[in-house]
Write a protein that holds these residues in place. Structure first.
Motif, mmCIF file in Angstrom:
data_model
loop_
_atom_site.group_PDB
_atom_site.id
_atom_site.type_symbol
_atom_site.label_atom_id
_atom_site.label_comp_id
_atom_site.label_asym_id
_atom_site.label_seq_id
_atom_site.Cartn_x
_atom_site.Cartn_y
_atom_site.Cartn_z
ATOM 1 N N GLN A 40 13.382 11.546 -5.000
ATOM 2 C CA GLN A 40 13.814 11.628 -3.610
ATOM 3 C C GLN A 40 15.303 11.954 -3.502
ATOM 4 O OE1 GLN A 40 11.419 11.507 -1.253
ATOM 5 N NE2 GLN A 40 10.021 11.227 -2.974
ATOM 6 N N ASP A 41 15.691 12.463 -2.351
ATOM 7 C CA ASP A 41 17.090 12.811 -2.109
ATOM 8 C C ASP A 41 17.930 11.574 -1.807
ATOM 9 O OD1 ASP A 41 16.522 15.477 -2.430
ATOM 10 O OD2 ASP A 41 16.220 15.836 -0.284
ATOM 11 N N GLY A 42 19.205 11.600 -2.228
ATOM 12 C CA GLY A 42 20.163 10.566 -1.866
ATOM 13 C C GLY A 42 19.817 9.197 -2.404
ATOM 14 N N LEU A 43 20.200 8.167 -1.642
ATOM 15 C CA LEU A 43 19.875 6.782 -1.992
ATOM 16 C C LEU A 43 18.482 6.475 -1.472
ATOM 17 C CD1 LEU A 43 20.721 3.947 -3.007
ATOM 18 C CD2 LEU A 43 21.618 3.529 -0.700
ATOM 19 N N TYR A 44 17.623 5.977 -2.351
ATOM 20 C CA TYR A 44 16.240 5.738 -1.956
ATOM 21 C C TYR A 44 15.732 4.462 -2.615
ATOM 22 C CZ TYR A 44 11.213 6.329 -1.334
ATOM 23 O OH TYR A 44 9.902 6.130 -0.998
ATOM 24 N N ALA A 45 14.951 3.687 -1.838
ATOM 25 C CA ALA A 45 14.322 2.472 -2.379
ATOM 26 C C ALA A 45 12.963 2.305 -1.723
ATOM 27 C CB ALA A 45 15.199 1.249 -2.122
ATOM 28 N N GLU A 46 12.002 1.781 -2.472
ATOM 29 C CA GLU A 46 10.672 1.548 -1.926
ATOM 30 C C GLU A 46 10.044 0.322 -2.568
ATOM 31 O OE1 GLU A 46 8.458 5.100 -2.975
ATOM 32 O OE2 GLU A 46 7.601 4.077 -4.729
ATOM 33 N N ALA A 47 9.144 -0.308 -1.820
ATOM 34 C CA ALA A 47 8.310 -1.394 -2.333
ATOM 35 C C ALA A 47 6.922 -1.171 -1.773
ATOM 36 C CB ALA A 47 8.846 -2.749 -1.907
ATOM 37 N N SER A 48 5.902 -1.153 -2.652
ATOM 38 C CA SER A 48 4.537 -0.880 -2.190
ATOM 39 C C SER A 48 3.566 -1.886 -2.774
ATOM 40 C CB SER A 48 4.119 0.544 -2.564
ATOM 41 O OG SER A 48 4.041 0.700 -3.963
ATOM 42 N N TYR A 49 2.498 -2.109 -2.029
ATOM 43 C CA TYR A 49 1.425 -3.025 -2.434
ATOM 44 C C TYR A 49 0.105 -2.285 -2.298
ATOM 45 C CZ TYR A 49 -2.059 -6.752 -2.028
ATOM 46 O OH TYR A 49 -3.177 -7.542 -2.185
ATOM 47 N N TYR A 84 -8.781 -6.212 -7.320
ATOM 48 C CA TYR A 84 -7.457 -6.521 -7.874
ATOM 49 C C TYR A 84 -6.384 -5.853 -7.026
ATOM 50 C CZ TYR A 84 -7.403 -1.829 -9.964
ATOM 51 O OH TYR A 84 -7.429 -0.475 -10.168
ATOM 52 N N ASP A 85 -5.163 -6.268 -7.215
ATOM 53 C CA ASP A 85 -4.038 -5.681 -6.498
ATOM 54 C C ASP A 85 -2.856 -5.532 -7.439
ATOM 55 O OD1 ASP A 85 -3.275 -8.305 -6.847
ATOM 56 O OD2 ASP A 85 -3.119 -8.779 -4.722
ATOM 57 N N PHE A 86 -1.892 -4.719 -7.039
ATOM 58 C CA PHE A 86 -0.682 -4.576 -7.838
ATOM 59 C C PHE A 86 0.458 -4.087 -6.954
ATOM 60 C CE2 PHE A 86 -3.010 -0.576 -8.386
ATOM 61 C CZ PHE A 86 -2.045 0.378 -8.090
ATOM 62 N N PHE A 87 1.669 -4.258 -7.459
ATOM 63 C CA PHE A 87 2.890 -3.886 -6.750
ATOM 64 C C PHE A 87 3.608 -2.770 -7.501
ATOM 65 C CE2 PHE A 87 2.055 -8.219 -5.453
ATOM 66 C CZ PHE A 87 2.363 -8.227 -4.105
ATOM 67 N N ARG A 88 4.388 -2.017 -6.753
ATOM 68 C CA ARG A 88 5.292 -1.039 -7.337
ATOM 69 C C ARG A 88 6.612 -1.092 -6.579
ATOM 70 N NH1 ARG A 88 1.590 4.357 -7.892
ATOM 71 N NH2 ARG A 88 1.278 3.890 -5.698
ATOM 72 N N TYR A 89 7.703 -0.957 -7.331
ATOM 73 C CA TYR A 89 9.028 -0.936 -6.735
ATOM 74 C C TYR A 89 9.817 0.211 -7.349
ATOM 75 C CZ TYR A 89 7.553 -5.792 -6.021
ATOM 76 O OH TYR A 89 6.840 -6.913 -5.715
ATOM 77 N N GLY A 90 10.736 0.752 -6.581
ATOM 78 C CA GLY A 90 11.582 1.801 -7.119
ATOM 79 C C GLY A 90 12.898 1.884 -6.381
#
Length: 474
Positions: A40-49, A84-90
């Motif tokens: 992604q461009d610039g400063l980017y952060a994400e959290a997903s479930y 089941y479930d899982f998380f992702r962060y970036g």
């Protein structure tokens, strides 16, 4: 006037819901090891479930005979796949116009299966039924075996060959005695685990650090790479007549962390929202503590192996290659493609006690889990910006699976999928995304490491739901 392609809005919309695979759809693949947060461009952060629920039902194998490929529909198997479930962060940031850094967390591989009901994957504890089933003789019961069959065979095999049996007859009597004794020991294991079903759970976690460097006059090219820390743990229980002498087997693989690496190259052309990235992840070698319990180990190995043992196991999680592509079709529409390859045919779980017992019949030993084919995944999508704040996306996908027949601990032969997602800009920088995906699983026969067919699984499906919160600032 040059058209404006809303890359920022659309790229995040496409990533609103991206589930590359489901438990055991191909091997143990789960998250798809997505790295688009770093692109992604610039400063980017994400959290997903992400939450996944699969319905995997079928029938066990009622066939009794010498042909290990034969199948006869047996008792019904209720849903064997656990949700089941899982998380992702970036997080990704630009140091300057040349260098970028990022940290990604995901749960790349896993399995979740649990058998229940009245079928050959559940220990029923009926000793007479076990003896009849294992010996293939409906006239046998434990009383008949103890009072008639075993004494008769022991007389035939008495020292000095008092009945003057031929070598062939002696061999047949030995095999029959071994068979009924083994049947009794399997009945012991079934009784000791009565009511328990076959169960497997594998979980992994990965943290990837990435450093990227942009090249070229317009900084269109980027090379990137970095280390990967990965943690693995697993639990396995084999129960029921489907597993023969291995019924009652239990393994606990304690958590362990080891390291690999990632490398890739990308190209972007912002004026048409084009972005392409090719990413390679290395395999990661783990040496993990394992405790195994195998009730029939001593009997099956002629007393050479114990019924339980603490040891270590080597597991290598597979390498992979991902190709991610997107391009603008018009100023408010984006087309996407994703291709993933994982060589599951190189992967195996080889517990030392389990494999050691198998060497009594198979000199090279058998793995607990292995796959015949590599996985290919293809996903195609479209994203459309409807308003300055709202974008929607749709995609279709195909997963090749890792072979059919496949391990009974994950009896799915790939899938087809269709998904929808949406992304809403809450503010200029913050956005919320959500989506869903429906999966049609490929039919598969479940097999043991011996290649014996033990079940058939057809007409199964599943769904996945996900939500993501993201922040982006240029």
């Amino acid at each position: 006037m040059r058209p404006t392609f809303y890359l920022k809005n659309l790229a995040v919309a496409v990533a609103a819901f991206s589930v590359a695979s489901i438990a055991s759809a191909a091997g143990l693949d789960r998250s798809g090891q997505d790295i688009t947060a770093f692109l992604q461009d610039g400063l980017y952060a994400e959290a997903s479930y992400t939450y996944l629920d699969a319905d995997v039902t079928g029938h066990d194998n009622a066939y009794i005979g010498e042909d290990n490929k034969a199948y006869q529909q047996g008792k019904k198997i209720d849903d064997a796949a656990e949700s089941y479930d899982f998380f992702r962060y970036g997080v990704k940031a630009d140091i300057n116009d040349t260098f970028s850094v990022g940290i990604l967390y995901d749960e790349p591989f896993g399995a979740a299966a649990s058998y229940s009901g009245d079928n050959n994957f559940v220990a029923m504890g009926d000793r007479d039924a076990v003896i009849k089933d294992v010996t293939g003789n409906p006239a046998y019961s434990e009383r008949v075996v103890d009072n008639v069959v075993i004494p008769t065979l022991q007389k035939k095999l008495a020292p000095g060959n008092p009945q003057n049996l031929s070598p062939v007859e002696l061999q047949e009597a030995k095999a029959q005695l071994t068979g009924v004794i083994t049947a009794k020991k399997i009945a012991d294991a079934e009784e000791a685990t009565k009511g328990e079903g076959t169960n497997v759970e594998v979980r992994t976690e990965s943290i990837t650090a990435i450093l990227g460097m942009k090249l070229g006059e317009n900084k269109n090219f980027q090379v990137y790479g970095g280390p990967v820390a990965q943690r693995v743990q697993a639990d396995v229980k084999l129960r029921g007549l489907a597993y023969g002498p291995a019924t009652g087997y239990t393994a606990h693989i304690s958590p362990d962390q080891d390291y690999g690496w990632l490398a890739g190259v990308s190209y972007s052309k912002p004026e048409i929202a084009l972005q392409a990235a090719l990413t390679y992840r290395s395999e990661i070698d783990h040496n993990l503590p394992i405790f195994e319990s195998y009730p029939l180990a001593s009997a099956a190995s002629g007393g050479a192996l114990p019924t339980s043992r603490a040891d270590s196991i080597d597991i290598t999680t597979p390498k992979s290659v991902n190709f991610d592509f997107q391009t603008g079709i018009n100023p408010t529409m984006l087309a996407t493609a994703k291709v993933r390859w994982v060589p599951w045919s190189d992967f195996a779980i080889v517990p030392p006690l389990y494999t050691g017992v198998s060497k009594a019949k198979y000199p090279e030993g058998l793995p607990l889990v292995s796959y015949d084919k590599d996985q290919w995944l293809v996903e195609l999508g479209l994203a459309k910006r409807l308003t300055p704040a709202l974008a929607v996306t749709g995609n279709i996908g195909w997963d090749s699976g890792a072979g059919d027949p496949v391990t009974s601990l994950g009896p799915i032969d790939g899938y087809y999928s269709a998904g929808l997602g949406a992304k809403y800009n809450v503010t200029e920088n913050w956005a919320v995304s959500a989506g869903g995906k429906y999966l049609w699983f490929g039919d598969a026969k479940g097999q043991l490491p011996t290649k014996d067919i033990v079940g058939n699984f057809e007409d199964n499906d599943g769904y996945a739901l996900g939500v993501k919160v993201s922040y982006q600032a240029k």
